[in-house]
Structures are given as structure tokens and as C-alpha cells.
Enzyme design. Sequence first.
Site, PDB file in Angstrom:
ATOM      1  N   ASP A 162      41.799  -8.528  17.234  1.00  0.00           N
ATOM      2  CA  ASP A 162      42.847  -7.704  16.627  1.00  0.00           C
ATOM      3  C   ASP A 162      43.490  -8.419  15.447  1.00  0.00           C
ATOM      4  OD1 ASP A 162      44.869  -5.557  16.455  1.00  0.00           O
ATOM      5  OD2 ASP A 162      46.228  -7.125  17.155  1.00  0.00           O
ATOM      6  N   ARG A 169      42.544  -4.874   7.673  1.00  0.00           N
ATOM      7  CA  ARG A 169      43.081  -3.518   7.489  1.00  0.00           C
ATOM      8  C   ARG A 169      44.268  -3.530   6.533  1.00  0.00           C
ATOM      9  NH1 ARG A 169      44.858  -2.172  13.133  1.00  0.00           N
ATOM     10  NH2 ARG A 169      45.774  -0.330  12.146  1.00  0.00           N
ATOM     11  N   LYS A 188      46.032  -5.708  23.387  1.00  0.00           N
ATOM     12  CA  LYS A 188      46.871  -6.821  23.859  1.00  0.00           C
ATOM     13  C   LYS A 188      47.544  -6.481  25.185  1.00  0.00           C
ATOM     14  CE  LYS A 188      49.057  -7.040  19.808  1.00  0.00           C
ATOM     15  NZ  LYS A 188      48.215  -6.347  18.820  1.00  0.00           N
TER      16      LYS A 188
END
Length: 442
Positions: A162, A169, A188
Site C-alpha cells: 500500500d 498513485r 491495513k
Amino acid sequence: MVRIYDIIRKKRDGQVLSSQEIDYFVQGYTQGQIPDYQMSALLMAIFINKLTDKETFDLTHSMAKSGESVDLSNIKGIKVDKHSTGGVGDKTTLVLSPILASLGFKVCKMSGRGLGHTGGTIDKLESIPGFTTQLSPQQYKSQVNKIGMSIISQTENIAPADKKLYALRDVTATVDNISLIASSIMSKKLVSGADVILLDVKVGKGAFVKDLNTARTLAETMVKIGNHYNKRTVAVITDMNQPLGRAIGNSLEVMEAINTLMGTGANDLLELCIVLSSLAFKVIEPKEDMNIIKDKILGIINTGQALEKFNRFVHAQGGPECISKQQDVLPLGKYVIPYRSNGSGYISEIDGEGLGIGAVTIGAGRQFKDDKIDHGCGFILNKKIGDKVNKGDVILDIYINDKEKLPYCMDILDRSFVFSDKPIKPPKLIYGIVDEKGYHTY
């Protein structure tokens, strides 16, 4: 043989990726086997053509397993975790956690720092002298078993995929996609070890999500993910068109949280925490009447049980023995500057994001990852949406240490309040709830 080129082309053409293909690109990128330029192309294809529910579930699972899981099996009782999508003045965790612990839940929370206009729970707690958020796994679990709650910093080994994907991103204009946002958050949460996940999805001018439809879709997606992976998950969609409570800034927010636990704090903050803790209880005892649950929670606050739990938590992690009676140890800006209204009438709008940015400019937050925070700086709102003011009234107090930062802050504040000649109804605090049965208007 799976190739990243074929995956990019497949998603570019709007086709559905298999579990194997999703796992291939998540693990390959995390391990440095897939270059940024190819992952950027895939992210844009996902952004444009979106993901199905199954693809979103698979993406979340692959990101979650890219790192370590937190094993809380030796903690007795029902473990609860809570996540907020971020807002201004959002000190909910500081009030909610001791309430949940007083109800008998085990609150096992890893929190982050603030970046941009929203504050971070870890920054707020670190304004308490001596307080540490760096506990070993053994200390963390032992404290939860003994006190019922602990809040620590996120470790680097939780869902490393992530971290890498979000950084990419952020620079490729692919942040605002529901599946990517939901999988980022829930990857998470799935490895946190909790049995129950509470989600507070903020919506409005001071939140990352600005409109109710998007907030609802995000909440529904995250709840689907949680329930798919056997986590009892519920989400509340709450207003962030104005700050939550009246305090913005780390020490000021800790003080407001303490006062709320004492029954003299912010009504909106207390209401939200009562609803969230009631929903946690309802997940475990679905037949229990919500009004009875709320009365029980109010009793916990009125008798001081939740406040005592907060005091014990702070002391266990290095803070003063009784922080509620030693609030004067919390740092505060040495100058308190009144901000006076430049208009008259009823406050119709408050730019929460503007106030958050204004607080950052005086040191209460960070614009860049390595910025140092001045824990004593921030604002106290004296007026909120719907309140009547006259020109020159003090609508906000600024706590500041460096007066040279004041002019830019004042300029932001001048643009953060809008007035109306007609009475204004304050916005709803809670718009809706999402559980395994779907969306319910509150």
C-alpha cells in the site's frame, strides 16, 4: 506465464483480472520487479475502467499479505479497531477508545501522523509530555490485556504494498478511485488483528471526500471488504463541512478530548463517539436496544469510568499519572490572538479545509513528511455554522508561538467564513450508517 504487459492490456480493454494476475502485480511491484512506468499504466487503466467487487477483494487481500499480520490471539476478549478517513479537529479516537475499553472491548489501534490539512492521532498523543507511541509487540499486547486499550504508531511492515502503490498513485493522478481507496484502507485493517472494525467516513469541505454519494459508495465498499474477510465491519458517514468539536491543533484537541470524557466538552464529538461505540456493541449484541446501549455509555462517562481509563492509558505509555488533573503540562502557544469576524449575520459556511491549512501554517501540522510540529499551536472555534455574529466578534482564538506566521494565517481565515442574513440550520452530524444489511439513513 503471467506478464505485466498482458495485465495492463487486459485492464485497458475493460476486462476482469484474475486473483492470480492481481497478486502477481501487487507482489511484483512491492518487490521491485515491476517498474514504475508499467505500474503507472496499470493504475490509470484501473482508474478509468474501475474494479469489480471481486477484483477489489483480491487487491485488498494481496496488499494485506504483502507484509506482516498482527497476532492478537493472546489478547482475551473482542478486539476493536477504528479508522477515520480524515478530518479537521477529529479527535474521536481519544474519546472513543476509553469508552469502548470501559464497555469491555479490547482496543488495539495503530494510528498514523497527520499530513496536509488533517491531523494525526499520533501527533496529538505526542503532545503529552513523556508519552510514547513506540511499544514492542509484547508491551502492546500486555497493556491491552491489562488496561483494555493501547494506541501505537503504525509499523513499516504493515501492508508495504500500500505504501508503494499510494506513493505512485499520488503522483499519477490516480488517488480518487473508490476501489483503490477502499483497498488501501482495508488492507491495513485486515492485518490489524481486530474482530470488529469501525469506520468513520468523513464527507464535506474539510474531508477528502466532498460529496455524500461518493462517501456512501466508499463506506459500502469498505464494509463489503471487511465482511467478505470475516471482520465484523460497520461504517458511519459523518459531516466534515465544519470542524468536529471546537479545538484544532494537537494539545488543544487532547484537552477537548479530556473535557469531553469529563462531560464538559464538545457535544458533537460526544454524540459521534456514543453512536460509534453503540454500533460496536450492536455488532456483538444485535438484539440489544440502541437506547439502552446509549444509556449505558452515558453512565460510563457520568461515573468517570471512561476518564479513568484514559488516564491509565496515558500513564501506561509514559505520560503523567493523571493527565486529566494535569492538563497544564500540555504545551500551548504563548500568544493567544483573537480572530474577529469581518462580517455580520449567521455563519452559513466554514471552510474546514481552509482552517486545517491555516493551522498547518502556524505549526500545528505538516505539509511535508519530515516537517516538525509545534504541538501548542492551533485554533479554538467560538462560533460554528448557524451561530449569529456581529462584525468584530471574536469567532476564533489563535494559539501561536511565532507571530511572523500570523499574516498568512489571517489571510486564510478571512476566506474561511461565509455569512447569511437569514438563519441557518447547522448540518447533520451523521448522515447514515452502513452495515452488512446495507445503507441506513440516520
